[in-house]
Design a protein around this motif. Structure first.
Motif, PDB file in Angstrom:
ATOM      1  N   ALA A 257       1.340  21.688  13.765  1.00 47.27           N
ATOM      2  CA  ALA A 257       2.507  22.570  13.852  1.00 47.27           C
ATOM      3  C   ALA A 257       3.800  21.813  14.141  1.00 47.27           C
ATOM      4  O   ALA A 257       4.889  22.359  13.966  1.00 47.27           O
ATOM      5  N   LEU A 258       3.684  20.547  14.583  1.00 44.99           N
ATOM      6  CA  LEU A 258       4.878  19.733  14.815  1.00 44.99           C
ATOM      7  C   LEU A 258       5.499  19.331  13.478  1.00 44.99           C
ATOM      8  O   LEU A 258       4.839  19.394  12.432  1.00 44.99           O
ATOM      9  N   PRO A 259       6.780  18.937  13.475  1.00 42.66           N
ATOM     10  CA  PRO A 259       7.410  18.504  12.217  1.00 42.66           C
ATOM     11  C   PRO A 259       6.601  17.396  11.545  1.00 42.66           C
ATOM     12  O   PRO A 259       6.278  16.381  12.157  1.00 42.66           O
ATOM     13  N   GLN A 260       6.276  17.622  10.277  1.00 39.31           N
ATOM     14  CA  GLN A 260       5.478  16.679   9.506  1.00 39.31           C
ATOM     15  C   GLN A 260       6.393  15.810   8.634  1.00 39.31           C
ATOM     16  O   GLN A 260       7.376  16.299   8.068  1.00 39.31           O
ATOM     17  N   HIS A 261       6.050  14.556   8.523  1.00 39.37           N
ATOM     18  CA  HIS A 261       6.832  13.613   7.723  1.00 39.37           C
ATOM     19  C   HIS A 261       5.922  12.944   6.705  1.00 39.37           C
ATOM     20  O   HIS A 261       4.719  12.759   6.943  1.00 39.37           O
ATOM     21  N   GLU A 262       6.491  12.561   5.588  1.00 29.14           N
ATOM     22  CA  GLU A 262       5.743  11.928   4.510  1.00 29.14           C
ATOM     23  C   GLU A 262       6.288  10.515   4.255  1.00 29.14           C
ATOM     24  O   GLU A 262       7.507  10.323   4.192  1.00 29.14           O
ATOM     25  N   VAL A 263       5.365   9.561   4.122  1.00 27.27           N
ATOM     26  CA  VAL A 263       5.757   8.181   3.831  1.00 27.27           C
ATOM     27  C   VAL A 263       4.785   7.606   2.810  1.00 27.27           C
ATOM     28  O   VAL A 263       3.646   8.068   2.675  1.00 27.27           O
ATOM     29  N   THR A 264       5.244   6.623   2.086  1.00 23.28           N
ATOM     30  CA  THR A 264       4.378   5.849   1.194  1.00 23.28           C
ATOM     31  C   THR A 264       4.306   4.431   1.739  1.00 23.28           C
ATOM     32  O   THR A 264       5.305   3.708   1.773  1.00 23.28           O
ATOM     33  N   LEU A 265       3.122   4.069   2.212  1.00 26.74           N
ATOM     34  CA  LEU A 265       2.925   2.765   2.837  1.00 26.74           C
ATOM     35  C   LEU A 265       1.596   2.174   2.377  1.00 26.74           C
ATOM     36  O   LEU A 265       0.645   2.909   2.092  1.00 26.74           O
ATOM     37  N   PRO A 266       1.521   0.844   2.338  1.00 28.31           N
ATOM     38  CA  PRO A 266       0.253   0.218   1.947  1.00 28.31           C
ATOM     39  C   PRO A 266      -0.687   0.044   3.134  1.00 28.31           C
ATOM     40  O   PRO A 266      -0.258  -0.128   4.272  1.00 28.31           O
ATOM     41  N   ILE A 267      -1.967   0.117   2.845  1.00 29.94           N
ATOM     42  CA  ILE A 267      -2.982  -0.443   3.724  1.00 29.94           C
ATOM     43  C   ILE A 267      -3.218  -1.862   3.230  1.00 29.94           C
ATOM     44  O   ILE A 267      -3.564  -2.075   2.069  1.00 29.94           O
ATOM     45  N   ALA A 268      -2.989  -2.838   4.084  1.00 27.52           N
ATOM     46  CA  ALA A 268      -3.148  -4.241   3.706  1.00 27.52           C
ATOM     47  C   ALA A 268      -4.187  -4.867   4.618  1.00 27.52           C
ATOM     48  O   ALA A 268      -3.968  -4.989   5.820  1.00 27.52           O
ATOM     49  N   CYS A 269      -5.303  -5.248   4.048  1.00 19.83           N
ATOM     50  CA  CYS A 269      -6.434  -5.700   4.847  1.00 19.83           C
ATOM     51  C   CYS A 269      -6.431  -7.218   4.988  1.00 19.83           C
ATOM     52  O   CYS A 269      -5.971  -7.941   4.106  1.00 19.83           O
ATOM     53  N   PRO A 343      -9.821  12.887  13.007  1.00 22.81           N
ATOM     54  CA  PRO A 343      -8.736  13.805  12.640  1.00 22.81           C
ATOM     55  C   PRO A 343      -7.346  13.174  12.537  1.00 22.81           C
ATOM     56  O   PRO A 343      -6.438  13.784  12.005  1.00 22.81           O
ATOM     57  N   ALA A 344      -7.146  11.968  13.068  1.00 25.83           N
ATOM     58  CA  ALA A 344      -5.801  11.366  13.053  1.00 25.83           C
ATOM     59  C   ALA A 344      -5.931   9.853  13.104  1.00 25.83           C
ATOM     60  O   ALA A 344      -6.841   9.313  13.749  1.00 25.83           O
ATOM     61  N   ARG A 345      -4.992   9.182  12.429  1.00 21.90           N
ATOM     62  CA  ARG A 345      -4.990   7.727  12.436  1.00 21.90           C
ATOM     63  C   ARG A 345      -3.558   7.214  12.417  1.00 21.90           C
ATOM     64  O   ARG A 345      -2.624   7.948  12.092  1.00 21.90           O
ATOM     65  N   ILE A 346      -3.409   5.949  12.744  1.00 18.79           N
ATOM     66  CA  ILE A 346      -2.102   5.300  12.703  1.00 18.79           C
ATOM     67  C   ILE A 346      -1.857   4.723  11.307  1.00 18.79           C
ATOM     68  O   ILE A 346      -2.763   4.168  10.679  1.00 18.79           O
ATOM     69  N   ILE A 347      -0.645   4.868  10.821  1.00 17.84           N
ATOM     70  CA  ILE A 347      -0.176   4.123   9.661  1.00 17.84           C
ATOM     71  C   ILE A 347       1.233   3.635   9.989  1.00 17.84           C
ATOM     72  O   ILE A 347       2.089   4.413  10.411  1.00 17.84           O
ATOM     73  N   ALA A 348       1.447   2.332   9.852  1.00 18.00           N
ATOM     74  CA  ALA A 348       2.732   1.731  10.219  1.00 18.00           C
ATOM     75  C   ALA A 348       3.103   0.677   9.189  1.00 18.00           C
ATOM     76  O   ALA A 348       2.230   0.101   8.529  1.00 18.00           O
ATOM     77  N   PRO A 349       4.393   0.393   9.021  1.00 19.59           N
ATOM     78  CA  PRO A 349       4.819  -0.610   8.044  1.00 19.59           C
ATOM     79  C   PRO A 349       4.578  -2.036   8.528  1.00 19.59           C
ATOM     80  O   PRO A 349       4.573  -2.310   9.723  1.00 19.59           O
ATOM     81  N   ASN A 350       4.355  -2.933   7.557  1.00 17.63           N
ATOM     82  CA  ASN A 350       4.214  -4.370   7.836  1.00 17.63           C
ATOM     83  C   ASN A 350       3.174  -4.633   8.914  1.00 17.63           C
ATOM     84  O   ASN A 350       3.408  -5.381   9.861  1.00 17.63           O
ATOM     85  N   ARG A 351       2.000  -4.033   8.747  1.00 25.54           N
ATOM     86  CA  ARG A 351       0.986  -4.039   9.797  1.00 25.54           C
ATOM     87  C   ARG A 351      -0.381  -4.368   9.197  1.00 25.54           C
ATOM     88  O   ARG A 351      -0.757  -3.813   8.159  1.00 25.54           O
ATOM     89  N   PRO A 352      -1.158  -5.273   9.806  1.00 27.77           N
ATOM     90  CA  PRO A 352      -2.508  -5.526   9.306  1.00 27.77           C
ATOM     91  C   PRO A 352      -3.374  -4.274   9.342  1.00 27.77           C
ATOM     92  O   PRO A 352      -3.262  -3.451  10.265  1.00 27.77           O
ATOM     93  N   GLY A 353      -4.257  -4.142   8.367  1.00 23.39           N
ATOM     94  CA  GLY A 353      -5.093  -2.951   8.292  1.00 23.39           C
ATOM     95  C   GLY A 353      -5.963  -2.738   9.515  1.00 23.39           C
ATOM     96  O   GLY A 353      -6.223  -1.598   9.903  1.00 23.39           O
TER      97      GLY A 353
END
Length: 366
Positions: A257-269, A343-353
């Motif tokens: 219910a909180l404000p949702q945001h959309e991003v396009t980011l890579p998973i880089a392993c 149910p939830a995970r982190i996704i961040a830019p310039n970050r190892p998988g």
């Protein structure tokens, strides 16, 4: 054939040295992004968003390319490794010792690195710290070798050096054929593996252990929910706990219910594969603001996973307050699958998988 000579060794050594240099610089970059010292942890950059994807892709690609180059280099110089007497003086003994260290470190790094990208660890030691330590041994031995051999390298650096005799035409043709063959081998292993990170070439991804399109929700997975021993999550009892100056808890419905945001980011392993995906969720900075976190605060992320080297992950302020960093709830328009961290995970830019923590249950303001 007169190809076991200094000119051939120098020609191959230029390519091999470049591959090792790229592999070393990108490997050190990867190590410090994964395991930053305390003085660096709070100031790691979150931009460019594709930075880790580029550096780790180059790291694995240059490491794979170095394998045929190293084999060719050893073939070119091996008669010199077995000269008699093996030691002619103290200086010669030190030179041969440095070559032995150089060869052993190079073979070890490329062999263990190749097995790491297929996630096979048939040794009793921890891969990451040992691989990192031997990288410094390798680069030190390489610099020492270059210093000792500098006169020979300078004399044979150009195709036709002053004061040197030209090879007979048939031997020159053999050398060109050898170098073209080695170049073709490097191109072949690169083109058939680099598609796991450089997706425009994914159709040629024949030898890489991962294909960027294969996996649940169109994204590869290294560690499944079953491997992490995360059983089916009971949504009714799951809570996200945010510990800070003003702690609170959220159910999954409240989080949605909180404000949702959309991003396009890579998973880089760290194994070299990467792919961009579309993520939807709540910005981590918004969750920290609700907890009255200080503007420069970082966050510790805790997973439902009970065991694993990355069950707890610390995120510096640069990542925590970047508007692209999400506690993601959806992947490519769908609810996260269990293997992608429901149910939830982190996704961040310039970050190892490995630091894009899955199955998040707790955020602690630091």
């Amino acid at each position: 054939m007169k190809l076991h000579d200094a000119r051939t060794a120098t020609s191959l050594g230029r390519w091999l040295g470049l591959a090792i240099a790229v592999c070393f610089v990108t490997g050190v970059t990867s190590h410090y992004l994964q395991h930053p010292p305390d003085w660096l942890a709070g100031s790691l950059p979150s931009r460019p968003a594709w930075g880790y994807r580029l550096t780790q892709g180059l790291h694995v690609a240059s490491g794979i390319a170095a394998i045929p180059l190293l084999l060719a280099k050893l073939w070119a110089v091996y008669p010199r490794l077995f000269v008699w007497p093996p030691v002619r003086s103290a200086v010669h003994a030190l030179e041969r010792l440095s070559i032995a260290v150089l060869v052993a470190a190079a073979v070890f790094q490329l062999f263990t690195g190749l097995l790491n990208i297929v996630q096979w660890y048939p040794w009793p030691f921890s891969f990451v710290p040992v691989h990192y330590a031997v990288a410094w041994v390798l680069i030190g031995a390489l610099l020492l070798h270059l210093a000792v051999k500098a006169p020979d390298i300078a004399a044979h650096w150009r195709a036709r050096s002053p004061g040197t005799l030209a090879l007979p035409a048939e031997d020159a043709a053999d050398r060109r054929s050898l170098l073209l063959g080695v170049g073709a081998a490097v191109a072949a292993v690169t083109l058939t593996t680099v598609g796991q990170s450089f997706t425009p070439l994914k159709r040629l991804d024949l030898l890489a252990p991962r294909h960027p399109d294969y996996g649940p929700q169109g994204l590869p997975v290294n560690r499944t929910a079953a491997a992490a021993r995360v059983t089916r999550v009971d949504v009714r009892s799951w809570r996200l706990t945010v510990a800070g100056p003003r702690p609170y808890e959220l159910t999954l419905d409240e989080l949605r219910a909180l404000p949702q945001h959309e991003v396009t980011l890579p998973i880089a392993c760290v194994e070299g594969w990467s792919k961009s995906a579309h993520w939807t969720g709540v910005r981590v900075k918004d969750l920290l603001d609700l907890a009255d976190a200080a503007p420069g605060a970082g966050v510790r992320v805790v997973s439902l996973e009970r065991r694993g080297a990355y069950r707890v992950m610390d995120m510096g302020r640069g990542y925590a307050h970047d508007p692209l960093t999400l506690l993601a709830l959806r992947l490519n328009g769908e609810v996260l699958s269990p293997d992608h961290g429901f149910p939830a995970r982190i996704i961040a830019p310039n970050r190892p998988g490995v630091l894009q923590t899955k199955w998040v249950s707790r955020l602690e303001v630091s």
